[in-house]
Write a protein that holds these residues in place. Sequence first.
Motif, PDB file in Angstrom:
ATOM      1  N   LYS A 141     -12.775  12.213  14.797  1.00  6.09           N
ATOM      2  CA  LYS A 141     -14.431  12.779  14.722  1.00  6.09           C
ATOM      3  C   LYS A 141     -14.500  13.494  13.197  1.00  6.09           C
ATOM      4  CE  LYS A 141     -12.329  17.481  15.623  1.00  6.09           C
ATOM      5  NZ  LYS A 141     -12.283  18.745  16.445  1.00  6.09           N
ATOM      6  N   ASN A 142     -13.665  13.497  12.279  1.00  6.86           N
ATOM      7  CA  ASN A 142     -13.880  13.707  10.979  1.00  6.86           C
ATOM      8  C   ASN A 142     -13.834  12.284   9.987  1.00  6.86           C
ATOM      9  OD1 ASN A 142     -13.886  16.814  10.961  1.00  6.86           O
ATOM     10  ND2 ASN A 142     -11.593  16.316  11.835  1.00  6.86           N
ATOM     11  N   GLY A 143     -13.759  11.446  10.624  1.00  2.00           N
ATOM     12  CA  GLY A 143     -13.918   9.933   9.852  1.00  2.00           C
ATOM     13  C   GLY A 143     -15.091   9.138   9.978  1.00  2.00           C
ATOM     14  N   PRO A 144     -15.368   8.354   9.662  1.00  2.00           N
ATOM     15  CA  PRO A 144     -14.234   7.459   9.088  1.00  2.00           C
ATOM     16  C   PRO A 144     -13.922   7.581   7.683  1.00  2.00           C
ATOM     17  CG  PRO A 144     -16.444   6.248   9.057  1.00  2.00           C
ATOM     18  CD  PRO A 144     -16.764   7.599   9.599  1.00  2.00           C
ATOM     19  N   GLU A 156       5.261   0.161  12.207  1.00  2.00           N
ATOM     20  CA  GLU A 156       3.651  -0.351  12.483  1.00  2.00           C
ATOM     21  C   GLU A 156       2.658   0.714  12.317  1.00  2.00           C
ATOM     22  OE1 GLU A 156       3.935  -2.677  16.232  1.00  2.00           O
ATOM     23  OE2 GLU A 156       4.071  -0.684  17.422  1.00  2.00           O
ATOM     24  N   VAL A 157       1.392   0.241  12.178  1.00  2.04           N
ATOM     25  CA  VAL A 157       0.337   1.385  12.049  1.00  2.04           C
ATOM     26  C   VAL A 157      -0.529   0.923  13.302  1.00  2.04           C
ATOM     27  CG1 VAL A 157      -1.679   2.075  10.847  1.00  2.04           C
ATOM     28  CG2 VAL A 157       0.242   1.234   9.559  1.00  2.04           C
ATOM     29  N   PRO A 158      -0.670   1.993  14.348  1.00  2.00           N
ATOM     30  CA  PRO A 158      -1.359   1.738  15.191  1.00  2.00           C
ATOM     31  C   PRO A 158      -2.868   1.506  15.468  1.00  2.00           C
ATOM     32  CG  PRO A 158      -1.022   4.094  15.214  1.00  2.00           C
ATOM     33  CD  PRO A 158      -0.210   3.227  14.160  1.00  2.00           C
ATOM     34  N   GLN A 159      -3.582   0.814  15.990  1.00  2.00           N
ATOM     35  CA  GLN A 159      -5.026   0.410  15.780  1.00  2.00           C
ATOM     36  C   GLN A 159      -5.841   1.695  15.995  1.00  2.00           C
ATOM     37  OE1 GLN A 159      -6.062  -2.949  15.535  1.00  2.00           O
ATOM     38  NE2 GLN A 159      -8.106  -1.967  14.980  1.00  2.00           N
ATOM     39  N   SER A 160      -5.250   2.672  16.809  1.00  2.00           N
ATOM     40  CA  SER A 160      -6.049   3.969  16.799  1.00  2.00           C
ATOM     41  C   SER A 160      -6.251   4.528  15.344  1.00  2.00           C
ATOM     42  CB  SER A 160      -5.269   4.897  17.560  1.00  2.00           C
ATOM     43  OG  SER A 160      -3.962   5.174  17.068  1.00  2.00           O
ATOM     44  N   GLN A 164     -10.213   4.235  12.386  1.00  2.00           N
ATOM     45  CA  GLN A 164     -10.833   5.385  11.713  1.00  2.00           C
ATOM     46  C   GLN A 164     -10.972   5.069  10.367  1.00  2.00           C
ATOM     47  OE1 GLN A 164      -8.773   9.112  12.856  1.00  2.00           O
ATOM     48  NE2 GLN A 164      -8.144   8.052  14.623  1.00  2.00           N
ATOM     49  N   ILE A 165     -10.635   3.890   9.620  1.00  2.17           N
ATOM     50  CA  ILE A 165     -10.717   3.294   8.312  1.00  2.17           C
ATOM     51  C   ILE A 165     -12.232   2.666   8.097  1.00  2.17           C
ATOM     52  CG2 ILE A 165      -9.983   1.642   6.486  1.00  2.17           C
ATOM     53  CD1 ILE A 165      -8.490   3.674   6.138  1.00  2.17           C
ATOM     54  N   LYS A 166     -12.780   3.271   6.928  1.00  4.96           N
ATOM     55  CA  LYS A 166     -14.049   2.378   6.789  1.00  4.96           C
ATOM     56  C   LYS A 166     -13.751   1.005   6.253  1.00  4.96           C
ATOM     57  CE  LYS A 166     -16.450   6.477   4.777  1.00  4.96           C
ATOM     58  NZ  LYS A 166     -16.746   7.099   3.448  1.00  4.96           N
ATOM     59  N   GLU A 167     -14.728   0.022   6.384  1.00  2.00           N
ATOM     60  CA  GLU A 167     -14.557  -1.390   6.182  1.00  2.00           C
ATOM     61  C   GLU A 167     -14.392  -1.206   4.572  1.00  2.00           C
ATOM     62  OE1 GLU A 167     -14.614  -5.525   5.703  1.00  2.00           O
ATOM     63  OE2 GLU A 167     -14.394  -3.983   7.749  1.00  2.00           O
ATOM     64  N   ILE A 189     -10.632  -5.632   5.427  1.00  2.00           N
ATOM     65  CA  ILE A 189     -11.529  -6.774   5.280  1.00  2.00           C
ATOM     66  C   ILE A 189     -11.837  -7.414   6.735  1.00  2.00           C
ATOM     67  CG2 ILE A 189     -11.681  -8.886   4.027  1.00  2.00           C
ATOM     68  CD1 ILE A 189      -9.351  -7.596   2.294  1.00  2.00           C
ATOM     69  N   ASP A 190     -13.098  -7.042   6.850  1.00  2.83           N
ATOM     70  CA  ASP A 190     -13.614  -7.869   8.190  1.00  2.83           C
ATOM     71  C   ASP A 190     -13.025  -7.149   9.383  1.00  2.83           C
ATOM     72  OD1 ASP A 190     -15.473  -9.372   6.690  1.00  2.83           O
ATOM     73  OD2 ASP A 190     -14.267 -11.088   6.345  1.00  2.83           O
ATOM     74  N   GLY A 191     -12.822  -5.784   9.417  1.00  7.55           N
ATOM     75  CA  GLY A 191     -12.006  -5.276  10.323  1.00  7.55           C
ATOM     76  C   GLY A 191     -10.686  -5.420  10.725  1.00  7.55           C
ATOM     77  N   ALA A 192      -9.981  -6.170   9.723  1.00  4.04           N
ATOM     78  CA  ALA A 192      -8.635  -6.208  10.041  1.00  4.04           C
ATOM     79  C   ALA A 192      -8.073  -5.881   8.743  1.00  4.04           C
ATOM     80  CB  ALA A 192      -8.333  -7.827  10.200  1.00  4.04           C
TER      81      ALA A 192
END
Length: 217
Positions: A141-144, A156-160, A164-167, A189-192
């Motif tokens: 709610k405070n992001g991205p 590993e870093v979860p998709q959740s 929350q990261i900006k492109e 980059i491009d969502g990944a």
Amino acid sequence: MADYAERRRTMVDTQVRPSDVTSFPVLDAMLTIPREAFVPDAMRDLAYAGAPITLTGSRQLMEARNIAKILQALDLQPGELVLEIAPGLGYTTALLASLVDAVVAVEEDASLAADAEAALSAQEIDNAAVLHAPLTAGSAKNGPYDVIVAFGGVQEVPQSLIDQIKEGGRIMAVFMQGALGEARLGRKIDGAMSWRVEFNATAPVLPGFARVPGFVF
């Protein structure tokens, strides 16, 4: 009475600068923020030793040299919004807050979260908020966010959190494989996420960030 200002200068001169940290904003933050104010009272005399400090259980405050190297690798900018995962007692939150526009720190240990909020308030740091929530949940709610950082270990870093990261934004943490680890910087980059290794480091794996074993027949 301990001369903590002198200890800070010694820490920067003997631990941080020799680790190829040349960023003036990072060095200034390390010289300014009182590390002793963000460790357990019984550990204050060890605040500037060149080793991690145990906060509670498996949770640690990372050694100053690796904190500084992570901050330098992130190349933080004054207008950025940062999500910090697992701030502990708030030392890294205070450093981040001196370098960016605002910091949202998520801590799932209720006692650490309360103590971190109190320590930041005592230092009159008003552009950082500590939220009590599961580490892997972040705070959508405070992001991205421009940056997500954990000064601790992950497998590993979860998709959740990636969501929350900006492109174009960055994520940084210490990726652990057994007893060995690497501080990796990722860019969206491009969502990944595209990752690169910055330096070798070790840290206990944070709650919720261990890799879930795959099912084996």
